[in-house]
Scaffold this active site. Structure first.
Site, short mmCIF file in Angstrom:
data_model
loop_
_atom_site.label_atom_id
_atom_site.label_comp_id
_atom_site.label_asym_id
_atom_site.label_seq_id
_atom_site.Cartn_x
_atom_site.Cartn_y
_atom_site.Cartn_z
N TYR A 47 3.14 6.39 -6.64
CA TYR A 47 3.26 7.77 -6.15
C TYR A 47 4.47 8.49 -6.76
CZ TYR A 47 0.14 5.98 -2.44
OH TYR A 47 -0.87 5.39 -1.73
N ASN A 55 -0.98 15.75 13.96
CA ASN A 55 -1.61 14.48 13.56
C ASN A 55 -0.99 13.28 14.27
OD1 ASN A 55 -3.34 15.84 11.86
ND2 ASN A 55 -2.29 15.27 9.97
N1 NAP Z 1 -3.78 2.14 -0.77
C1 NAP Z 1 -4.43 3.08 -1.44
O1 NAP Z 1 -5.12 2.82 -2.43
C2 NAP Z 1 -4.34 4.50 -0.97
C3 NAP Z 1 -5.24 5.45 -1.49
C4 NAP Z 1 -5.16 6.77 -1.03
C5 NAP Z 1 -4.21 7.10 -0.07
N2 NAP Z 1 -3.32 6.15 0.39
C6 NAP Z 1 -2.28 6.51 1.40
O2 NAP Z 1 -2.90 7.07 2.53
C7 NAP Z 1 -2.37 8.36 2.78
C8 NAP Z 1 -3.42 9.24 3.42
O3 NAP Z 1 -4.56 9.36 2.60
P1 NAP Z 1 -4.93 10.69 1.80
O4 NAP Z 1 -3.73 11.49 1.56
O5 NAP Z 1 -5.75 10.24 0.64
O6 NAP Z 1 -5.95 11.43 2.76
P2 NAP Z 1 -5.88 12.12 4.19
O7 NAP Z 1 -4.58 11.85 4.85
O8 NAP Z 1 -7.12 11.75 4.89
O9 NAP Z 1 -6.03 13.65 3.83
C9 NAP Z 1 -5.01 14.44 3.36
C10 NAP Z 1 -5.60 15.85 3.23
O10 NAP Z 1 -6.02 16.31 4.53
C11 NAP Z 1 -5.34 17.51 4.85
N3 NAP Z 1 -5.00 17.43 6.28
C12 NAP Z 1 -4.00 16.73 6.86
N4 NAP Z 1 -4.03 16.90 8.19
C13 NAP Z 1 -5.09 17.72 8.47
C14 NAP Z 1 -5.62 18.25 9.67
N5 NAP Z 1 -5.07 17.97 10.86
N6 NAP Z 1 -6.71 19.04 9.58
C15 NAP Z 1 -7.27 19.33 8.38
N7 NAP Z 1 -6.80 18.85 7.21
C16 NAP Z 1 -5.72 18.04 7.25
C17 NAP Z 1 -4.12 17.56 3.97
O11 NAP Z 1 -3.77 18.87 3.66
P3 NAP Z 1 -2.29 19.46 4.01
O12 NAP Z 1 -1.31 18.61 3.28
O13 NAP Z 1 -2.36 20.87 3.52
O14 NAP Z 1 -2.14 19.37 5.51
C18 NAP Z 1 -4.61 16.85 2.73
O15 NAP Z 1 -5.31 17.75 1.89
C19 NAP Z 1 -1.89 8.82 1.40
O16 NAP Z 1 -0.99 9.91 1.48
C20 NAP Z 1 -1.27 7.54 0.88
O17 NAP Z 1 0.00 7.35 1.48
C21 NAP Z 1 -3.40 4.85 -0.03
#
Ligand code: NAP
Length: 262
Positions: free
Chosen positions: A54, A240
């Site tokens: 990241y 959240n």
């Molecule tokens: N181990 C792995 O391979 C892997 C892969 C992917 C992710 N991850 C980790 O998991 C974390 C979370 O996954 P992710 O970032 O892929 O997806 P996520 O948390 O499901 O989604 C993030 C997206 O949702 C939006 N969001 C957040 N809260 C919201 C709400 N209450 N209502 C509507 N939209 C909302 C955010 O926009 P805003 O920012 O504008 O709120 C952003 O666009 C990552 O940040 C990372 O740390 C790990």
């Protein structure tokens, strides 16, 4: 702010207590990452998820120090890039330096190196844990057969498997398989691949006077799955984590489970 004591913890191997709601930091970098993580810590999150990939470990470390919270109150996870297998010690040193700490709470192999379980990397993670550089070690994006290879070779199961998890991906067989092996499940991308306008989610949300996103995050906890969501938005960062003034009954949980079948 949510009182951090309200957030349930799962006990990992080695009696390490991991808060079941964490703050995701991908793909935020630079000032944006630092500000979002600081907002999250102020909102009551005590678990932050980063990774070498990241390129924001430095900002996560700054945000933690800006918060003034003692190190032992913040659970820090980072991850080893698959292509860094073989350079574990050197990479962990860089991670610790960037974060400004002398240990991680959880260090994960981010993806199976070259699609394989990589017993050699797993042995290195265990050795570095035994030296006190990480309190717990685990994997991410591993299948059950790959985890079984690690267990067979070392007798030690990963403390955690961090996997892509949300209502559409609900898979009770995988959940049970990980449980049987003593591996805690941590879900990533809970929101971005979920249709938050789905009537099942909006109806349940309406009944509890919460948002569909809060229903999805609470659904993880009802299944005993730790969850990490990312937001850069100060208001969504707060909401959240507001998951403890309501709960889903078994029928509501089953309705969300059924979204996987669609
Ligand atoms: N181990 C792995 O391979 C892997 C892969 C992917 C992710 N991850 C980790 O998991 C974390 C979370 O996954 P992710 O970032 O892929 O997806 P996520 O948390 O499901 O989604 C993030 C997206 O949702 C939006 N969001 C957040 N809260 C919201 C709400 N209450 N209502 C509507 N939209 C909302 C955010 O926009 P805003 O920012 O504008 O709120 C952003 O666009 C990552 O940040 C990372 O740390 C790990």
């Amino acid at each position: 702010m949510t009182d951090p004591r309200e957030v349930p913890r799962v006990t990992l191997a080695g009696s390490v207590a991991m808060p079941m709601v964490g703050f995701g930091t991908w793909p935020m970098r630079g000032h944006k990452a630092r500000e979002a993580v600081l907002n999250a810590l102020r909102a009551g999150y005590r678990h932050v998820d980063t990774a070498t990939m990241y390129a924001n470990e430095d900002e996560v470390g700054h945000a933690w120090r800006d918060s003034g919270l003692p190190r032992q109150e913040v659970f820090l996870t980072s991850k080893l890039r698959a292509r860094d297998a073989g350079r574990e010690r050197e990479v962990l040193s860089g991670t610790l330096l960037a974060l400004g700490t002398d240990y991680l709470d959880l260090w994960l192999v981010h993806w199976p190196p070259r699609g394989k379980s990589s017993v050699s990397a797993w042995r290195e993670l265990l050795a570095l844990r035994d030296e006190g550089l990480a309190r717990a070690v685990g994997v991410s994006n591993y299948s059950l057969p790959l985890i079984d290879e690690l267990i067979e070779a070392t007798g030690e199961a990963p403390a955690v498997n961090q996997i892509h998890w949300n209502p559409r991906r609900y898979d009770p067989g995988l959940l049970n398989g990980l449980r049987q092996r003593g591996v805690a499940v941590e879900g990533y991308s809970p929101l971005k691949d979920t249709n938050l306008d789905d009537p099942v989610l909006t109806e349940i949300a309406w009944a509890h006077a919460v948002t569909p996103a809060q229903v999805v995050l609470r659904w993880h906890l009802e299944h005993g799955v730790a969850v990490i969501a990312k937001s850069a938005d100060p208001k969504r960062i707060v909401t959240n984590l507001r998951l403890f003034g309501f709960s889903l009954d078994p029928e509501e949980v089953a309705r969300v489970d059924a979204l996987a079948a669609r």
